[in-house]
Design a protein around this motif. Sequence first.
Motif, PDB file in Angstrom:
ATOM      1  N   LYS A   1       0.799  -1.262   0.019  1.00 12.31           N
ATOM      2  CA  LYS A   1       0.087  -0.095  -0.036  1.00 12.31           C
ATOM      3  C   LYS A   1       0.853   1.000  -0.078  1.00 12.31           C
TER       4      LYS A   1
ATOM      5  N   ARG B   1       2.044   2.127   2.611  1.00 10.99           N
ATOM      6  CA  ARG B   1       1.382   2.968   3.983  1.00 10.99           C
ATOM      7  C   ARG B   1       2.387   3.120   4.748  1.00 10.99           C
TER       8      ARG B   1
ATOM      9  N   SER C   1      -7.900  -0.744   3.990  1.00 12.15           N
ATOM     10  CA  SER C   1      -8.779  -0.589   2.623  1.00 12.15           C
ATOM     11  C   SER C   1      -7.392  -0.920   1.530  1.00 12.15           C
TER      12      SER C   1
ATOM     13  N   ASN D   1      -6.134  -0.145  -1.276  1.00 14.30           N
ATOM     14  CA  ASN D   1      -5.814   0.761  -2.382  1.00 14.30           C
ATOM     15  C   ASN D   1      -4.286   1.442  -1.708  1.00 14.30           C
TER      16      ASN D   1
ATOM     17  N   SER E   1     -10.755   4.581  -2.041  1.00  8.99           N
ATOM     18  CA  SER E   1     -10.960   3.213  -1.680  1.00  8.99           C
ATOM     19  C   SER E   1     -11.837   2.256  -2.618  1.00  8.99           C
TER      20      SER E   1
ATOM     21  N   HIS F   1      -6.616  12.761   2.081  1.00  9.25           N
ATOM     22  CA  HIS F   1      -6.909  11.262   1.788  1.00  9.25           C
ATOM     23  C   HIS F   1      -7.898  11.203   0.795  1.00  9.25           C
TER      24      HIS F   1
END
Length: 314
Positions: free
Chosen positions: A47, A49, A133, A135, A141, A218
Motif C-alpha cells: 500500500k 502505507r 482498505s 488501495n 478506496s 486522503h
Amino acid sequence: MALITDCNEAIRILKNGGLVALPTETVYGLGANALDEQAVVKVFNAKNRPSFDPLIVHVASVDQARLIAEVSDKAAALFERFCPGPLTLVLPKKEIVPDLTTSGHATVAVRIPNHPLTLKVIKTSGLCIAAPSANPFGYTSPTTATHVIEQLGNRIDAVLDGGACEIGLESTILELTNKPRILRLGGLSLESIQDSIGEVKIASSSSNPKAPGMLSSHYNPGIPVRLFESLDELLTQYKSVNKSSIGLLIMGDGPSGSNIYNLSTSYNDLEAASRLFKGLRQLKNKGFSKIWTHYLPDKGLGRAINDRLKRAAH
Ligand code: AMP
Ligand code: MG
C-alpha cells in the motif's frame, strides 16, 4: 495476481503469509494474517502505507476479539448491537498482537465485517486478519474487485471476488479507551452510536502523523476536487466556466449528462455512500481534469460522505 472465488484458496494464501484482498460490506480490504509480522510488513509495502498508520484487525466473533483485545462490557454490547457491521472499536490490545500491526499503539482496532465470504474465511481459518482498505495509501478506496486489480493488481497474491460492497464507505471507528471518541466517521451513523451510548465527541482531523486515521488529505481520486457549500452554489459558478474539463459529482435534483454523476437523485444517503468512490473513479476515468462537488446535508451517512469529500478536496 489471481482473481478467485474460492475461500479455501484465500485461506491457503493467508496461512502462507500472503496477501489477499477481501470483500466486506464497507470497502475491499487488503488482508493478511494480523499476528504474522512478516505478512503485515507486506501490507504496508504493497500500500505504500506509512508505518505510523495502524491496521484494523478483522475477526468473526466477540470471542475471537477477546484473543487480541480487552473487550469491556460496553464494547461487547456495541459489538452485539451493530456487528457484523461497519463499526470498528479501538480497544486495549493484548500481547499477542505485533506492534507493527498497531503501529506501536497500546490499542488495537477490531471489527467484525459483514460479508459472507470474508466471515467464512475468518471462521474457517481461525485467523485474525489485518485488512486496511485495498488501495495505495492516500487514494480512493475500492468497492469492487476490479478497482482493487486496477490499483494494486501487481502487488498482491489474490483478490477474492465478493461483488460490489453494499455500504461503500469505510467503517466508523470508535475509540473506547477513556471517554468514547469517534476517530473516523463511516458506514455506521453518529446518530446510531449516540442512540446506544449517548453523546460522543468526534476527534478533529489533522495532518499530524501522530493522529492516526485522521490525515486531512486522503481519498485522492488522482485529479483535483473542488468542494462547494451546496449544489446551488456549484451550479451558479458552473454557468460561467468552460465545462469540457469538469466532471460533476452531485446529489439531488440537478442537471444530468455524460459529465455528471448523481450520487442519489432521491437524496438517499445510503445510496449516495455506496456510489461515492465509484463516482469519483468514473469521472477520473472519463478523462476530466477536475471534479466539482458539494457538501451533502450533514446527517446520517451524509456526515461521513462530507468527511471523505473534504479530504479528497484537500
Ligand atoms: P483503513 O483500513 O486503511 O481505511 O484505515 C484504518 C484506520 O484505522 C486508519 O485510519 C488507522 O489510523 C485507524 N486505526 C487503526 N488502529 C488504530 C488504533 N489502535 N488507534 C487509532 N486508530 C487506529
Ligand atoms: Mg484506507
